[in-house]
Design a protein around this motif. Sequence first.
Motif, short mmCIF file in Angstrom:
data_model
loop_
_atom_site.label_atom_id
_atom_site.label_comp_id
_atom_site.label_asym_id
_atom_site.label_seq_id
_atom_site.Cartn_x
_atom_site.Cartn_y
_atom_site.Cartn_z
N SER A 116 0.82 -1.23 0.05
CA SER A 116 -0.02 -0.13 -0.14
C SER A 116 0.85 1.10 -0.04
N SER A 117 1.81 1.42 1.05
CA SER A 117 2.74 2.49 1.02
C SER A 117 3.85 1.89 1.88
N THR A 118 5.20 2.26 1.54
CA THR A 118 6.28 1.77 1.97
C THR A 118 6.41 2.16 3.36
N ASN A 119 6.04 3.41 3.54
CA ASN A 119 5.99 3.99 4.93
C ASN A 119 5.13 3.16 6.06
N THR A 120 4.03 2.98 5.55
CA THR A 120 3.11 2.19 6.31
C THR A 120 3.43 0.66 6.65
N GLY A 169 10.36 8.60 4.04
CA GLY A 169 9.89 8.09 2.71
C GLY A 169 10.19 8.96 1.63
N ILE A 170 10.84 8.31 0.54
CA ILE A 170 10.95 8.93 -0.64
C ILE A 170 10.29 8.70 -1.85
N GLY A 171 9.72 9.41 -2.57
CA GLY A 171 8.99 9.13 -3.88
C GLY A 171 9.75 10.08 -4.96
N PHE A 172 10.53 9.34 -5.85
CA PHE A 172 11.51 10.12 -6.68
C PHE A 172 11.09 9.74 -8.05
N LYS A 185 9.75 22.49 -11.28
CA LYS A 185 8.98 21.42 -11.14
C LYS A 185 9.17 20.22 -10.23
N LYS A 186 8.41 19.47 -9.68
CA LYS A 186 8.59 18.47 -8.62
C LYS A 186 9.09 17.27 -9.33
N VAL A 187 10.40 17.00 -8.82
CA VAL A 187 10.91 15.71 -8.97
C VAL A 187 10.87 14.52 -8.11
N CYS A 188 10.66 15.09 -6.78
CA CYS A 188 10.52 14.07 -5.72
C CYS A 188 10.11 14.92 -4.35
N GLY A 189 9.22 14.08 -3.69
CA GLY A 189 8.68 14.23 -2.54
C GLY A 189 9.05 13.18 -1.35
N ILE A 190 9.32 13.89 -0.25
CA ILE A 190 9.52 13.26 1.07
C ILE A 190 8.47 13.23 2.15
N LEU A 191 8.25 12.34 2.75
CA LEU A 191 7.30 12.17 3.76
C LEU A 191 8.08 11.27 5.12
N ASN A 211 5.74 -0.91 -6.69
CA ASN A 211 4.38 -0.31 -6.92
C ASN A 211 3.90 0.02 -5.59
N GLN A 212 3.21 1.28 -5.32
CA GLN A 212 2.51 1.32 -4.29
C GLN A 212 0.99 1.53 -4.63
N THR A 213 0.09 0.84 -3.76
CA THR A 213 -1.48 1.01 -4.11
C THR A 213 -1.93 2.42 -3.62
N LEU A 214 -1.41 2.69 -2.23
CA LEU A 214 -1.88 3.75 -1.54
C LEU A 214 -0.66 4.67 -0.95
N GLY A 215 -0.22 5.09 -1.85
CA GLY A 215 1.17 5.76 -1.54
C GLY A 215 0.48 7.23 -0.94
N ARG A 216 1.16 7.71 0.22
CA ARG A 216 0.77 8.87 0.83
C ARG A 216 1.82 10.00 0.54
N GLY A 217 1.23 11.40 0.76
CA GLY A 217 2.28 12.36 0.58
C GLY A 217 1.71 13.18 1.79
N GLN A 218 2.56 14.66 1.75
CA GLN A 218 2.13 15.39 2.92
C GLN A 218 0.79 15.88 2.92
N ARG A 219 0.29 16.37 3.97
CA ARG A 219 -0.86 17.14 4.02
C ARG A 219 -1.77 16.14 3.82
N ASN A 269 -2.32 12.02 -1.47
CA ASN A 269 -1.99 10.74 -2.34
C ASN A 269 -0.69 11.18 -2.77
N TRP A 270 0.10 9.89 -3.17
CA TRP A 270 1.32 10.07 -3.85
C TRP A 270 1.33 9.18 -5.10
N LEU A 271 0.96 9.40 -6.15
CA LEU A 271 0.82 8.60 -7.32
C LEU A 271 1.93 8.49 -8.26
C1 BTN Z 1 4.87 14.62 -0.66
O1 BTN Z 1 3.86 14.74 -0.60
O2 BTN Z 1 5.42 15.36 -1.40
C2 BTN Z 1 5.47 13.25 -0.09
C3 BTN Z 1 5.63 12.23 -0.81
C4 BTN Z 1 6.37 11.17 -0.41
C5 BTN Z 1 5.99 9.92 -1.31
C6 BTN Z 1 6.83 8.54 -0.67
S1 BTN Z 1 6.69 7.12 -1.84
C7 BTN Z 1 7.47 6.27 -0.65
C8 BTN Z 1 6.87 6.73 0.90
N1 BTN Z 1 5.88 5.66 0.82
C9 BTN Z 1 4.64 6.61 0.93
O3 BTN Z 1 3.43 6.26 1.01
N2 BTN Z 1 5.06 7.73 0.77
C10 BTN Z 1 6.37 8.08 0.57
#
Ligand code: BTN
Length: 246
Positions: free
Chosen positions: A17-21, A134-137, A112-118, A42-50, A53-55
Amino acid sequence: MLLKQFSNNRIIVDEVSSTNTEMLEMSHNKDLATGTVLIANNQTLGRGQRGNNWLTEPEKNLTFSVYTNPKIKVEKAYYLNIIAALAVNKTLQDLKIEAKIKWPNDILVNRKKVCGILVENQINGKLINQSIIGIGFNVNQSNFDDLENATSILNEGISIDKTDVLNQIYNYLDFYYNLLLESNFDLLLKLYYNNMFWYKQIGVFQVGYETFKAIVNGINDFGLLHLIKENGEHHFFDLKEIKFCL
Ligand code: BTN
């Protein structure tokens, strides 16, 4: 570069679902070594800040989490964002890609955003007991549909194996993590400012319905964004309050 903290344990899975979870759950079930990394194709429920979702397109990009147990004071938690952002930014600079850190830890290339970090922390008393970074790059994804503010390394003209990118980020994260454990806060902050988007420059921001110009003066001791408005007023914002108008 000396590697002093990270174990280099790697777990690669096809889908979570999410590597962080998932990593949080793993940490409940067994003792994880600092530096254990969970990588998902692959993540099915990737999470981002606030709560966003992280798609990301399966297989093409990096989605991974690194387990750490820094035992630093809670008020220094924002340095975990700083070290993660520095690790990614330096990796891009090594590839001759001009990247900037948009406070607190979005990595931008050509605005433009190339990477997000949670970063998600577990607190015990006054200390951070464990921190999952957690890093989504975006590496090889070329089409972002209606996400017009997203990019990838491929779209910035570089074709590279995503495992090489992961290794480099991991090594730099280990390096900066070590500086953090040595309480090298001044150096980390200096490096952060050297790479901070709009630092000491005028940017455009939105708070609620108000749009205004202000100079980015850095961050304060709580990790809040410090802006100086055109009338000279100093303001401090947390992540939920402010948007950068790019
Ligand atoms: C953002 O909102 O910019 C943060 C995005 C973080 C995404 C990464 S992908 C790996 C890890 N697992 C998650 O569910 N989220 C972080």
